[in-house]
Design an enzyme around this catalytic site. Sequence first.
Site, PDB file in Angstrom:
ATOM      1  N   ARG A 286       0.832  -1.178   0.007  1.00  0.00           N
ATOM      2  CA  ARG A 286      -0.027   0.098   0.020  1.00  0.00           C
ATOM      3  C   ARG A 286       0.882   1.364  -0.051  1.00  0.00           C
ATOM      4  NH1 ARG A 286      -4.733  -2.536   4.141  1.00  0.00           N
ATOM      5  NH2 ARG A 286      -5.848  -3.380   2.350  1.00  0.00           N
TER       6      ARG A 286
ATOM      7  N   TYR B 196      -6.294  -1.163  -6.760  1.00  0.00           N
ATOM      8  CA  TYR B 196      -5.649  -2.401  -6.263  1.00  0.00           C
ATOM      9  C   TYR B 196      -4.915  -2.019  -4.685  1.00  0.00           C
ATOM     10  CZ  TYR B 196      -1.257  -1.213  -8.822  1.00  0.00           C
ATOM     11  OH  TYR B 196       0.105  -0.537  -9.288  1.00  0.00           O
ATOM     12  N   GLU B 197      -4.600  -3.239  -4.187  1.00  0.00           N
ATOM     13  CA  GLU B 197      -4.118  -3.181  -2.743  1.00  0.00           C
ATOM     14  C   GLU B 197      -5.219  -2.570  -2.032  1.00  0.00           C
ATOM     15  OE1 GLU B 197      -2.093  -5.123  -2.562  1.00  0.00           O
ATOM     16  OE2 GLU B 197      -0.906  -5.391  -4.369  1.00  0.00           O
ATOM     17  N   GLY B 198      -6.552  -2.647  -2.083  1.00  0.00           N
ATOM     18  CA  GLY B 198      -7.495  -2.061  -1.197  1.00  0.00           C
ATOM     19  C   GLY B 198      -7.827  -1.059  -1.836  1.00  0.00           C
TER      20      GLY B 198
ATOM     21  N   GLN C 147      -9.688   2.154   2.276  1.00  0.00           N
ATOM     22  CA  GLN C 147      -8.492   2.713   2.928  1.00  0.00           C
ATOM     23  C   GLN C 147      -9.202   3.661   3.781  1.00  0.00           C
ATOM     24  OE1 GLN C 147      -5.510   1.526   2.624  1.00  0.00           O
ATOM     25  NE2 GLN C 147      -6.200   0.182   1.068  1.00  0.00           N
TER      26      GLN C 147
END
Length: 597
Positions: A296, A440-442, A447
């Site tokens: 992230r 991506y990556e959440g 977040q």
Amino acid sequence: MPTYAAPVADTLFVLNEVIGLPGQAGLPGASDLTADVVEAILTEAGRIASDVLQPLNQIGDREGCTRHADGSVTTPAGFREAYALFREGGWGGLSASEAFGGQGLPHVIGTAVNEFFSAANMAFAMYPGLTRGAVAAIESHGSDEQKALYLPKMIEGSWTGTMNLTEPHCGTDLGLLRTMAVPAEDGSFRVTGQKIFISAGEHDLAENIVHLVLARIEGAPAGVKGISLFVVPKFLPDADGNPGARNALSCGAIEEKMGIHGNATCVMNYDGAVGWLVGEANSGLKAMFTMMNEARLGVGLQGLAVSEIAYQNAVTYARDRLQGRSLTGRKAPDKPADPLIVHPDIRRMLMTMRAFNEGGRALILWTAFQGDLAHRAADMGVRQDGDDWMGLMTPIIKGVLTDKGFENAVMAQQVYGGHGYIREWGMEQFVRDARIAQIYEGANGIQALDLVGRKLTLNNGRAVQDFLRLAAGFCEEHANDERLAPLLKSLKRGMGDLRQALGWLMENAKVDPDNAGAASNDMMHLFGLVALGYVWAVSAQAAGNALEEGRGDADFMRAKLATARFFADRIMPETGAHLARIASGAGSLMALDAEAF
């Protein structure tokens, strides 16, 4: 064709003047680090980024990756040679542990280098970028045998790594995943299932690919409590630790994406593949979060990186393109029109991009430095403070810098007018590449929820209160510094908006949980603006001191002060709008029934 020059001078300013990294006492890897060594590392990284990686960016976008009938994947022309150069230079091990063959430099140095590489060629930089996250997960949670087998080769670059979370029916809600792991008599597992959106899942750059795969052991509890993490290599290591027999896994397809075409984003099929448990059974999510948090921050860096290269090219175009006359009279009387850069609205866009880039760079490097302190400082209190900062800022950096990175790429495209929409100029690729970083990556909405739902209240809000005390203390310490007066005024106003927003959430989130969800995005951006405002104030103070003492490039320091003033005058006031939206609650947002949409 776009060009790129690594912002070495600005990065050195942050490292030397703002952080004071060289010679940092009590921080292994930094105590003997001189300013000359740091400059040499960054200069060489910048050369590779500009001369090697950036010329491949449009090639990678046009060609993409090719999957063959046997499931193998070929990367775009030039990528293999560039990766060989990357590997030979030891760039993948810059900040890695010396115990496993790395150079042991502070992570903040690696972060600075990663910005250069990501800006020059985001798709290429993802191949070693995913490997760094896999290294972190194995180093933190793997057995001694796993560390000895995998880490030296991954750090050296002959093996790369991936993370396998997402399944066709299961993205953020990992409790729904179906990939199964069946125990074998020899202590290994047989992993079966399908994973999608796997960046760098298959390629021709390295001798082996080490997949970290989330799966559920037979009979494990439902939901996230029953998830385990497995290391599943493409080639099974033989008795000497070299790639041996091919494992039962394959790339079933390459996703057809909007951008980052030079990176192989794969559908990965596991058909009873041999894997080994990493850490404890049913504790895979904790282990994977080590990798996800690393990723992230890396994605936040991608937002900054794309914004920087888009800004640089927009500046070049604005200087060269002749359009119209200045409102205050001709600036190029010997030419048929004035350059775009004389027009206030063009300046608005360029200054907005510049202010976010320089502020974002300071914030992410400061955060990486806090990560170094969290892992390496001798004082346990310093470690805790660094860890608190990292935990609080990770969702903010990921969400805010990628949202702004995309907005700035669009803004840079706008500077070009119609030419920005044409492929040959390269701006539309920056827009397409930047878009994925918000997802991506959440996704950034996740977040924001993580910030509001977990990070603000963690340890009774300790990290938030420490940040507010730090910023307030800086304002108080420099209250009589006339150079900083406009910046401190805007920072204190932003802090007041943040405190009001935090208070409103405390009073209203429990009454209606939708109030927290409705406020989350604005809270993330409000907090991000205040964090950027703080690092801008610190940066301006450092630039002012250098200017007074005759250190460094005077024009650079004056430009830093002017950009800081722009951020204070034109961007920080947005905190008030975020507060107003937060305080409006969830009522109008949730008013319509689902059927009414």
